[in-house]
Design a protein around this motif. Sequence first.
Motif, short mmCIF file in Angstrom:
data_model
loop_
_atom_site.label_atom_id
_atom_site.label_comp_id
_atom_site.label_asym_id
_atom_site.label_seq_id
_atom_site.Cartn_x
_atom_site.Cartn_y
_atom_site.Cartn_z
N GLN A 426 17.60 1.73 -6.07
CA GLN A 426 16.66 0.74 -6.61
C GLN A 426 17.27 -0.65 -6.59
O GLN A 426 16.60 -1.64 -6.24
CB GLN A 426 16.24 1.12 -8.03
N SER A 427 18.54 -0.76 -6.93
CA SER A 427 19.21 -2.06 -6.93
C SER A 427 19.31 -2.62 -5.51
O SER A 427 19.06 -3.81 -5.28
CB SER A 427 20.61 -1.92 -7.53
N LEU A 428 19.67 -1.78 -4.55
CA LEU A 428 19.75 -2.23 -3.16
C LEU A 428 18.38 -2.67 -2.66
O LEU A 428 18.27 -3.68 -1.94
CB LEU A 428 20.29 -1.09 -2.28
N ALA A 429 17.34 -1.92 -3.02
CA ALA A 429 15.98 -2.27 -2.59
C ALA A 429 15.56 -3.63 -3.13
O ALA A 429 14.96 -4.45 -2.43
CB ALA A 429 15.00 -1.18 -3.04
N MET A 430 15.87 -3.88 -4.41
CA MET A 430 15.47 -5.15 -5.01
C MET A 430 16.22 -6.31 -4.38
O MET A 430 15.64 -7.40 -4.17
CB MET A 430 15.71 -5.10 -6.52
N ILE A 431 17.48 -6.12 -4.04
CA ILE A 431 18.24 -7.18 -3.37
C ILE A 431 17.63 -7.49 -2.01
O ILE A 431 17.47 -8.65 -1.63
CB ILE A 431 19.72 -6.77 -3.24
N ARG A 432 17.26 -6.46 -1.26
CA ARG A 432 16.67 -6.67 0.07
C ARG A 432 15.31 -7.39 -0.05
O ARG A 432 15.02 -8.29 0.73
CB ARG A 432 16.50 -5.33 0.78
N LEU A 433 14.50 -6.97 -1.01
CA LEU A 433 13.20 -7.62 -1.19
C LEU A 433 13.38 -9.09 -1.58
O LEU A 433 12.62 -9.96 -1.16
CB LEU A 433 12.38 -6.89 -2.26
N LEU A 434 14.39 -9.35 -2.38
CA LEU A 434 14.66 -10.71 -2.84
C LEU A 434 15.14 -11.61 -1.69
O LEU A 434 14.65 -12.72 -1.51
CB LEU A 434 15.73 -10.67 -3.95
N ILE A 435 16.08 -11.11 -0.90
CA ILE A 435 16.74 -11.95 0.10
C ILE A 435 15.98 -11.95 1.43
O ILE A 435 15.77 -13.01 2.03
CB ILE A 435 18.20 -11.50 0.31
N ILE A 436 15.56 -10.77 1.89
CA ILE A 436 14.91 -10.69 3.21
C ILE A 436 13.44 -11.05 3.13
O ILE A 436 12.94 -11.91 3.86
CB ILE A 436 15.08 -9.28 3.81
N SER A 437 12.72 -10.38 2.22
CA SER A 437 11.27 -10.56 2.16
C SER A 437 10.86 -11.73 1.29
O SER A 437 9.71 -12.18 1.35
CB SER A 437 10.61 -9.28 1.62
N LYS A 438 11.79 -12.21 0.43
CA LYS A 438 11.47 -13.26 -0.55
C LYS A 438 10.21 -12.89 -1.34
O LYS A 438 9.31 -13.70 -1.55
CB LYS A 438 11.30 -14.62 0.15
#
Length: 765
Positions: A426-438
């Motif tokens: 879940q933490s990795l997913a949130m980081i990716r959504l934050l940085i890649i998908s904004k």
Amino acid sequence: MRDAHLQLDSRIQRWIFNQGWHGLREVQAKAIAPILSGKTDVLISAATAAGKTEAFFLPACSVLVKSDDGQNSDRHGKEGESNGVGILYISPLKALINDQYRRLESLAELLDMQVTPWHGDSPRSKKQQQKKSPSGIILITPESLESLLVRDAGWVKQAFGSLKYIVIDEFHAFLGSERGQHLLSLLTRLEHLTERLDSPIPRVALSATLGDLGSVPKSLRPNQSLPCVIIEEDEATASIKVQVKGYVQPSKLALEADSKNINVENPDAKNMGIEPPYTAEAQVCADLYRFCRGGSHLVFANSRQRTEMIATELSDLCERNIVPNEFFPHHGSLSKELRESLEKRLQKEALPTTAICTMTLELGIDIGKVDTVVQVTAPHSVASLRQRLGRSGRRGDSAVLRMLITEDEIDKDTNLIDRLRLKLIQSLAMIRLLIISKWFEPADTSLYHFSTLLHQVLATIGQWGGIRADQLYMLLCKQGPFQQIQPVHFKSLLIQMGQMQLLTQLGNQQLVLGIIGERIVGHYTFYAVFKTLEEYRIVTGNRTLGTLPVETMLIPEQYIIFGGRRWQVKDIDMDKKVVDVISVKGGGKPPAFGGGGMSIHDRVRQEMYEILSNGDYRIQVGNHYVDFADETARQLFSESIDTFRRYDLNNQPVIDQDGNSYIFMWRGDKVVNTLVALLIRHDFIVEVYAGVIRVNEVDSIQIHQFLQKLAAQPLLSAIELAETVPNKLVEKFDEYLPEDLLTIGYGAQAFDIGGLKEWLARFGK
């Protein structure tokens, strides 16, 4: 854009020069023209410390001083005359109001403009001066504005009659919540009182965290009587440095060996004076001590209990190592003096300081330059993570985020769900959504907010003394934010309020406060529409196991985990706030990660599924892949991938394990809640952890058959499902609602029928 500042009043240009600025920032330059026009709402979305506050106040104050100059020359400067308040600034926090007041002081002094912080702790003398001669800027919370409307509507009409702007700071903190609905209703009532419904007061919203920007103007002004200009940053923002650090909580046997100083493998902790056993929490504290000593940092620990534990351990480490303490807790239960003392210490930047905090330091209080932000345990949402990350990286430096994630050591008894390492994923997913998908979670606009509507009915009657039902409906529902409320709903609400003596109807059709209504409106707690979560006692037989804030769906026969053991809910007494449970034997060791209740969004769980399906969480930058996990986190991820592939979870949403079935939906909590309620309704014994449903003592064939049957027939409505839930009293005034509205409101909040239909359609393929 470079010369945009030339449109501002010369005194404000001088103030900009005095700050030593080399020029305006992007959003500041973009905001000048629409705000100066005074003909549109404005939404300013930019990162923390991007200058959003000045983006509004510089042009708005420019309009105010020019207006004052014109009126003063017309009146020849007659002493004692005032042209009224020009700007109403609304904030979710008193602390943010105090901070903005401090930031506006030099500008207000240069412009000879009155600025008044207005909340329960504000100096009485400043309020009295504003009451005597209303002008300039008022900084206020929604609750204090409500108090003014109810208790002093005459003064509000006079003081705000020529209001030029309403600005809402940290707008995301209001969106989709009962407090946000309250705020929007207040603004409609204010325009009605000041006879500005036909010439609306421009609204300006400021936020660093807004998902789905295109939908936000409707949330800012539901009746859309003014257009809205959206201002975003186009320029590249500061770089972000991210590290995810994993920790393994040793098994009970390993801890016992550790406590006897057998096989000690943590020299860092030992050197710092930490005594065995070396739990994961002890390792986290040892690393926080190493990371943070000597600098300025924010450590978000999610819960008050964990905040206090970490702050105490770090303070003890300072004492053991004979160094000054620089670690301090910050949460809502602390006194105002302790919180403000820590905030001032951070602002001064004279001493190294680390705040261990809950969400209290998430919003935009100026706390100076922060070196790093540390998140301990999985964050609640991507929006929250974005807001927290924005506290670092000011003044052109990189924003630095460390995420510390603890998972249990795997042994023969480890549950399947814990083997998937879902906290880490879940933490990795949130980081990716934050940085890649904004991407950030958008506000849930499907809610009814009946509790807040009841509050607004009482407040509006209290404000006017009496008002007809049709006038109330027009003001609150047609012109105001309660636009989902149909006349049949409103009629049901008023009938119930009459029966409960909250209001009464006179012969001239005017509604006035009833005996109970007067008592409620007259109490100082009335002005806020929100309440803190109520604690329910968890009881088995005659023994109380403890208390639990009930923020998730609870249904009789459901299984829950409490105190590390399984219990089955037998009854829920809403009046006494008691949950009766019985102990349930077997089933193996319960999962450690329960996840949220009605909080995790579909998009987060789908990103988790993508990570596990692809076997990769890294972020691509150009032709390179950036790995932001440390060695332990990578090992935990490898264990998660092994489990995901072993059970073929890429292709199998339902599997058998240990005589039970597990349903992996990879959907948000509202969709999961919907299936859980339907399973319980059909007499299945169900547990749910982090979006994974466990159905006890049933094989996957039976679950497949049940799900195929569900997919082939019309589903029950959210209202029908809500009827099976006893604990529907979620919001402050729910206890006064009629059962039909309570059920409608809870159904919209807890369930997603459409989302489940979509998942079932995919499941059947």
